[in-house]
Write a protein that holds these residues in place. Structure first.
Motif, PDB file in Angstrom:
ATOM      1  N   THR A   1       0.842  -1.204   0.000  1.00 22.01           N
ATOM      2  CA  THR A   1       0.000   0.000   0.000  1.00 22.01           C
ATOM      3  C   THR A   1       0.874   1.249   0.000  1.00 22.01           C
ATOM      4  N   ASN A   2       1.867   1.254   0.860  1.00 20.52           N
ATOM      5  CA  ASN A   2       2.782   2.397   0.946  1.00 20.52           C
ATOM      6  C   ASN A   2       3.594   2.552  -0.337  1.00 20.52           C
ATOM      7  N   ALA A   3       4.068   1.436  -0.885  1.00 15.47           N
ATOM      8  CA  ALA A   3       4.887   1.476  -2.103  1.00 15.47           C
ATOM      9  C   ALA A   3       4.091   2.030  -3.277  1.00 15.47           C
ATOM     10  N   ALA A   4       2.838   1.624  -3.409  1.00 13.22           N
ATOM     11  CA  ALA A   4       2.010   2.080  -4.525  1.00 13.22           C
ATOM     12  C   ALA A   4       1.745   3.575  -4.446  1.00 13.22           C
ATOM     13  N   ALA A   5       1.496   4.078  -3.246  1.00 15.16           N
ATOM     14  CA  ALA A   5       1.272   5.516  -3.075  1.00 15.16           C
ATOM     15  C   ALA A   5       2.504   6.308  -3.485  1.00 15.16           C
ATOM     16  N   ALA A   6       3.676   5.824  -3.068  1.00 16.76           N
ATOM     17  CA  ALA A   6       4.923   6.498  -3.417  1.00 16.76           C
ATOM     18  C   ALA A   6       5.151   6.490  -4.924  1.00 16.76           C
ATOM     19  N   GLY A   7       4.924   5.343  -5.544  1.00 16.07           N
ATOM     20  CA  GLY A   7       5.074   5.243  -6.984  1.00 16.07           C
ATOM     21  C   GLY A   7       4.117   6.155  -7.732  1.00 16.07           C
ATOM     22  N   GLY A   8       2.874   6.232  -7.250  1.00 14.88           N
ATOM     23  CA  GLY A   8       1.884   7.088  -7.896  1.00 14.88           C
ATOM     24  C   GLY A   8       2.235   8.554  -7.816  1.00 14.88           C
TER      25      GLY A   8
ATOM     26  N   GLY B   1      -1.821  11.931  -7.647  1.00 11.18           N
ATOM     27  CA  GLY B   1      -1.022  10.774  -8.030  1.00 11.18           C
ATOM     28  C   GLY B   1      -0.844   9.795  -6.877  1.00 11.18           C
ATOM     29  N   ALA B   2      -0.590  10.324  -5.682  1.00 18.96           N
ATOM     30  CA  ALA B   2      -0.469   9.451  -4.505  1.00 18.96           C
ATOM     31  C   ALA B   2      -1.774   8.704  -4.251  1.00 18.96           C
TER      32      ALA B   2
ATOM     33  N   LEU C   1      -2.751   4.605  -4.475  1.00 13.79           N
ATOM     34  CA  LEU C   1      -3.460   3.874  -3.422  1.00 13.79           C
ATOM     35  C   LEU C   1      -4.686   3.157  -3.972  1.00 13.79           C
ATOM     36  N   VAL C   2      -5.442   3.831  -4.831  1.00 16.81           N
ATOM     37  CA  VAL C   2      -6.627   3.203  -5.426  1.00 16.81           C
ATOM     38  C   VAL C   2      -6.218   2.025  -6.303  1.00 16.81           C
ATOM     39  N   ALA C   3      -5.128   2.189  -7.073  1.00 16.91           N
ATOM     40  CA  ALA C   3      -4.696   1.142  -8.001  1.00 16.91           C
ATOM     41  C   ALA C   3      -4.329  -0.151  -7.274  1.00 16.91           C
ATOM     42  N   ILE C   4      -3.748  -0.059  -6.085  1.00 21.73           N
ATOM     43  CA  ILE C   4      -3.299  -1.254  -5.364  1.00 21.73           C
ATOM     44  C   ILE C   4      -4.393  -1.851  -4.491  1.00 21.73           C
ATOM     45  N   THR C   5      -5.478  -1.120  -4.289  1.00 21.52           N
ATOM     46  CA  THR C   5      -6.513  -1.550  -3.352  1.00 21.52           C
ATOM     47  C   THR C   5      -7.205  -2.835  -3.788  1.00 21.52           C
ATOM     48  N   ALA C   6      -7.321  -3.073  -5.089  1.00 23.38           N
ATOM     49  CA  ALA C   6      -7.997  -4.285  -5.556  1.00 23.38           C
ATOM     50  C   ALA C   6      -7.228  -5.550  -5.214  1.00 23.38           C
TER      51      ALA C   6
ATOM     52  N   ALA D   1       2.606   3.586  -9.929  1.00 25.67           N
ATOM     53  CA  ALA D   1       3.134   4.553 -10.897  1.00 25.67           C
ATOM     54  C   ALA D   1       2.244   4.643 -12.130  1.00 25.67           C
ATOM     55  N   VAL D   2       1.745   3.511 -12.593  1.00 27.24           N
ATOM     56  CA  VAL D   2       0.824   3.519 -13.738  1.00 27.24           C
ATOM     57  C   VAL D   2      -0.441   4.306 -13.385  1.00 27.24           C
ATOM     58  N   GLY D   3      -0.952   4.074 -12.179  1.00 29.11           N
ATOM     59  CA  GLY D   3      -2.124   4.825 -11.737  1.00 29.11           C
ATOM     60  C   GLY D   3      -1.845   6.314 -11.628  1.00 29.11           C
ATOM     61  N   GLY D   4      -0.671   6.668 -11.105  1.00 27.62           N
ATOM     62  CA  GLY D   4      -0.311   8.077 -10.960  1.00 27.62           C
ATOM     63  C   GLY D   4      -0.177   8.783 -12.291  1.00 27.62           C
ATOM     64  N   ALA D   5       0.409   8.109 -13.280  1.00 26.61           N
ATOM     65  CA  ALA D   5       0.531   8.694 -14.613  1.00 26.61           C
ATOM     66  C   ALA D   5      -0.835   8.803 -15.285  1.00 26.61           C
ATOM     67  N   LEU D   6      -1.641   7.740 -15.144  1.00 28.42           N
ATOM     68  CA  LEU D   6      -2.958   7.716 -15.781  1.00 28.42           C
ATOM     69  C   LEU D   6      -3.860   8.827 -15.267  1.00 28.42           C
ATOM     70  N   VAL D   7      -3.776   9.126 -13.970  1.00 27.05           N
ATOM     71  CA  VAL D   7      -4.703  10.099 -13.405  1.00 27.05           C
ATOM     72  C   VAL D   7      -4.464  11.494 -13.969  1.00 27.05           C
ATOM     73  N   VAL D   8      -3.235  11.828 -14.299  1.00 25.54           N
ATOM     74  CA  VAL D   8      -2.950  13.138 -14.894  1.00 25.54           C
ATOM     75  C   VAL D   8      -3.642  13.266 -16.243  1.00 25.54           C
TER      76      VAL D   8
END
Length: 410
Positions: free
Chosen positions: A249-256, A279-280, A284-289, A304-311
């Motif tokens: 969870t923490n890693a995904a937020a950082a990547g986003g 992005g953060a 978090l949303v991307a890894i929640t599933a 990171a994919v989620g963070g890029a996509l959201v922009v």
């Protein structure tokens, strides 16, 4: 001796479940701070009122009917304590009332997503009326088909099709975004957001320190959101699973966050704080599933994919003139779908077809049901404030007070 060990495990699991529920409840504060920071100062009191009121409404409606619709059983008049437990075969891993508490804060989270998307131009009482239906019926129905294990309108069971959503990328986040999208489409954009020639005019938030604080609160609360979904911690296996979920969870937020910051710098030539914050949250949303099966590196990349996509999603919605002041539809809806589609990459128990069918079921149900409710509210009481009230700020028209009265020109 066996009974004493079971009672200790039962107590520890229940305590852990309740603490995680309290962390998720604290996410309500995170949403309130994030949204208050991203709206204009003249709308701050109203957005705070919506967030605190929707939490209370969610708790009441889920108690009255939502929990029964989603899981069966009447929680409203029952006092469920687990008294008389003598062995594992006679009880769940944790107290049933703890399960209700943990589930009800998820309902409030879904409703909080709607709040930011319709900010600055919606009538307060229309929003609260929608909250009653969303938390009492719309969300519990789709929850009954997913986590509740019931067949969708008696036709098919999502679990049998290979659908999996560990902590709610689709069930909680995408459903909240679907309800928000329906409201935004009927509500329309804020005055001045889009120019006559299709240009997009930025409307900056009033308090970015507050928005940043809200993001950190949500980041912290997410450990309860995902970690609590393990449902236990008093065994070696469950404790290890909890640790992995926290780590991922923490890693995904950082990547986003990092990915969104880099994309924003590439597109705009500047480091955009609001994109970094979203992005953060997108990570978090991307890894929640599915936070329990990826490696730490995979979780970072998924985030990171989620963070890029959201922009790109936020920019695209603006081009479509879908006005979302806080980016909630992109963060929770678009990236919520991404989170569901990432699950089969690390979880063999799911399938892409099952994830797509589950996502379509959740989105279509929540969007259509919400569109109907919003439409009825629009016809009966109206959902949008007047142009004059929007110009002056909904704090005065809806709440009769300002958040920062000493800074107002008299």
């Amino acid at each position: 001796m066996e009974n004493e060990i079971f009672q200790l495990q039962y107590a520890l699991d229940t305590f852990y479940f309740l603490i995680c529920g309290a962390l998720v409840m604290w996410m309500a504060a995170g949403f309130a701070m994030l949204e208050a920071g991203l709206v204009r100062s003249k709308n701050t009191t109203e957005i705070l009122t919506k967030n605190v009121a929707l939490y209370a409404i969610s708790c009441i409606m889920y108690m009255v009917c939502g929990y029964a619709i989603m899981y069966g059983g009447d929680i409203m008049l029952a006092t469920i304590t687990g008294d008389g437990v003598t062995g594992a075969e006679e009880a769940a891993t944790y107290a049933p009332s703890a399960d209700f508490f943990f589930q009800v804060v998820f309902v409030a989270t879904a409703m909080s997503i709607v709040s930011g998307a319709v900010a600055e131009r919606m009538k307060l009482w229309a929003f609260l009326a929608f909250a009653v239906v969303m938390t009492g019926y719309i969300y519990p129905m789709e929850g009954s088909w997913t986590w509740g294990g019931n067949a969708v309108f008696g036709m098919y069971t999502l679990g049998d099709l290979g659908f999996s959503d560990f902590a709610g990328s689709g069930i909680v986040h995408m459903s909240g975004a679907a309800a928000a999208l329906a409201g935004v489409l009927l509500l329309g954009a804020r005055k001045g957001k889009y120019g006559p020639n299709g240009e997009v005019n930025a409307i900056p938030g009033a308090n970015l320190p507050l928005a940043t604080l809200g993001t950190f609160i949500l980041w912290m609360g997410w450990f309860g959101f995902n970690g609590g979904s393990v449902l236990a911690t008093a065994s070696v296996e469950s404790a290890n699973s909890v640790a992995v979920v926290f780590m991922n969870t923490n890693a995904a937020a950082a990547g986003g966050l990092v990915a969104a910051l880099i994309v924003a710098r590439t597109l705009f030539g500047k480091a955009d704080l609001t994109m970094a914050l979203n992005g953060a949250l997108a990570g978090l949303v991307a890894i929640t599933a599915e936070p329990s099966t990826p490696t730490a590196l995979q979780a970072t990349l998924f985030g990171a994919v989620g963070g890029a996509l959201v922009v790109f999603s936020i920019l695209t919605l603006d081009k479509l003139k879908i006005d979302d002041p806080v980016g909630a539809i992109s963060v929770h809806g678009v990236v919520g779908l991404l989170g569901l589609l990432l699950v089969p990459l690390t979880n063999d128990g799911s399938s892409f077809s099952g994830q797509l069918i589950g996502a379509a079921t959740i989105f279509v149900w929540v969007f259509v049901a919400s569109l109907i409710v919003w439409g009825i509210l629009k016809a009966v009481i109206g959902i949008r404030v007047s142009d004059e009230e929007e110009y002056e700020g909904v704090d005065l028209s809806e709440c009769g007070m300002e958040a920062y009265p000493e800074f107002t020109n008299k």
